[in-house]
Design an enzyme around this catalytic site. Structure first.
Site, short mmCIF file in Angstrom:
data_model
loop_
_atom_site.label_atom_id
_atom_site.label_comp_id
_atom_site.label_asym_id
_atom_site.label_seq_id
_atom_site.Cartn_x
_atom_site.Cartn_y
_atom_site.Cartn_z
N ARG A 1 22.60 9.28 33.89
CA ARG A 1 23.97 9.13 34.35
C ARG A 1 24.47 7.76 33.95
NH1 ARG A 1 24.28 11.27 40.45
NH2 ARG A 1 22.29 10.24 40.72
N ARG B 1 32.71 26.06 42.41
CA ARG B 1 31.53 26.14 41.55
C ARG B 1 30.33 26.78 42.25
NH1 ARG B 1 31.01 20.56 38.40
NH2 ARG B 1 29.56 21.81 37.21
N ARG C 1 8.15 -0.23 47.79
CA ARG C 1 8.23 0.67 46.64
C ARG C 1 8.05 -0.11 45.35
NH1 ARG C 1 10.83 5.90 47.74
NH2 ARG C 1 10.11 6.21 49.88
N LYS D 1 23.93 14.48 53.21
CA LYS D 1 25.12 15.26 52.85
C LYS D 1 25.11 16.64 53.49
CE LYS D 1 25.68 12.91 48.45
NZ LYS D 1 25.78 13.14 47.01
N PRO E 1 31.14 15.30 46.43
CA PRO E 1 31.39 14.52 47.65
C PRO E 1 30.20 13.62 47.97
CG PRO E 1 31.10 16.84 48.17
CD PRO E 1 31.12 16.73 46.68
N GLU E 2 30.46 12.39 48.30
CA GLU E 2 29.39 11.50 48.72
C GLU E 2 29.45 11.33 50.23
OE1 GLU E 2 27.70 8.63 46.31
OE2 GLU E 2 29.10 8.90 44.65
#
Ligand code: ZN
Length: 300
Positions: A283, A121, A173, A61, A2-3
């Site tokens: 990813r 999970r 950054r 989250k 879930p985002e």
């Protein structure tokens, strides 16, 4: 996984269906579900029984529900929930059969629908934690936040998100822009899918150096993040009316409007160039090679 928009949908559901209700009993069906509650499952149950969930808040989250004591006083503690890879918080009739992966059940003194934590999970979890000040300027419980969550940056769906501060921090950054979007200390809750979609909207390749972005590019990026998250939230919002709060990893809420994520070889919706997939931070990253050219030269 879930985002952010899905977790915000869950927060709104909890606010609507759980806030203001007093816990009658708690069952923990799997110890991993409360592993972050260091005093153990029995203590977790005792800490919640008889307490009222005052509200439902979110940072990144993480969700937290401040607790009030039986006399109505704020307890200074909250139940913290993280959904991990596959966690769901479901509000269901007591007659509904137990899910295979039911990890915890909360019943309420009003005898109404129960709250269930279901997690196939078991990467998600629940804990009762102490809250501290400094979470915001609100006058209610929102200003007290569990200490473990205090370092997580406020995200663009939060009304107190600091746009100017984010822009300045991003340009300071010395990193790549996608890496910065995924850095939870800089901007909360933007995962891989929304990072790729936001970068496409801003016409930026994920490896662009952040310190070379112009103010206009940062503004476009923030617009992209906001619009992607806002649209996904609007899609996910349909689940409120079904009387249950549901988060289901790669659910179909937002898949209909994905421009690049998972769309390899499909035409870019803006220019028609086939979308490409590249490996980034172990990813997959998806982008349009025409709209989002790779930076030509490395840092010198
Ligand atoms: Zn394109």
């Amino acid at each position: 996984m879930p985002e952010l928009p899905e977790v915000e949908v869950v927060r709104r559901g909890l606010e609507r269906w759980v806030a203001g209700r007093t816990v009658a009993a708690v069952e923990v069906h799997h110890p991993r579900a409360v592993r972050r509650h260091l005093e153990g499952a029995e203590h977790f149950v005792e800490a919640l029984t008889g307490r009222t969930f005052a509200a439902a808040h979110r940072r990144g989250k993480y969700l937290w529900l401040p607790l009030t004591e039986p006399d109505g006083a704020p307890s200074g503690r909250a139940m913290v929930a993280h959904l991990g890879m596959s966690g769901q918080l479901l509000v269901e009739k007591r007659t509904q059969p137990d899910e295979t992966h039911l990890r915890a059940r909360f019943t309420f003194t009003d005898g109404g629908r129960e709250l269930r934590f279901v997690d196939q999970r078991t990467f998600g979890g629940l804990a009762v934690e102490e809250c501290a000040g400094g979470g915001g300027a609100g006058e209610d419980t929102a200003e007290r936040i569990p200490q473990r969550l205090a370092h997580i940056a406020i995200d663009p769906l939060d009304p107190s998100f600091d746009e100017a501060g984010f822009s300045a921090a991003l340009r300071r950054r010395r990193t790549e822009v996608k890496r910065a979007l995924l850095d939870q200390t800089l901007i909360g809750g933007v995962g891989n899918i929304y990072a790729d979609e936001s970068l496409w909207r801003a016409k930026l390749h994920g490896t662009r150096p952040t310190d070379r972005l112009t103010r206009a590019q940062v503004a476009d990026l923030l617009d992209g993040v906001r619009s992607v998250l806002g649209e996904a939230l609007a899609q996910g919002g349909t689940s409120f009316d079904s009387l249950y709060v549901d988060v289901n990893g790669q659910s179909g809420y937002f898949s209909r409007f994905l421009a690049v994520y998972g769309q390899v070889d499909r035409p870019c919706p803006r220019c028609g160039t086939p979308i490409v997939r590249e490996s980034f931070m172990n990813r997959s990253s998806y982008s349009c090679p025409t709209c989002q050219p790779r930076p030509r030269t490395g840092r010198t």
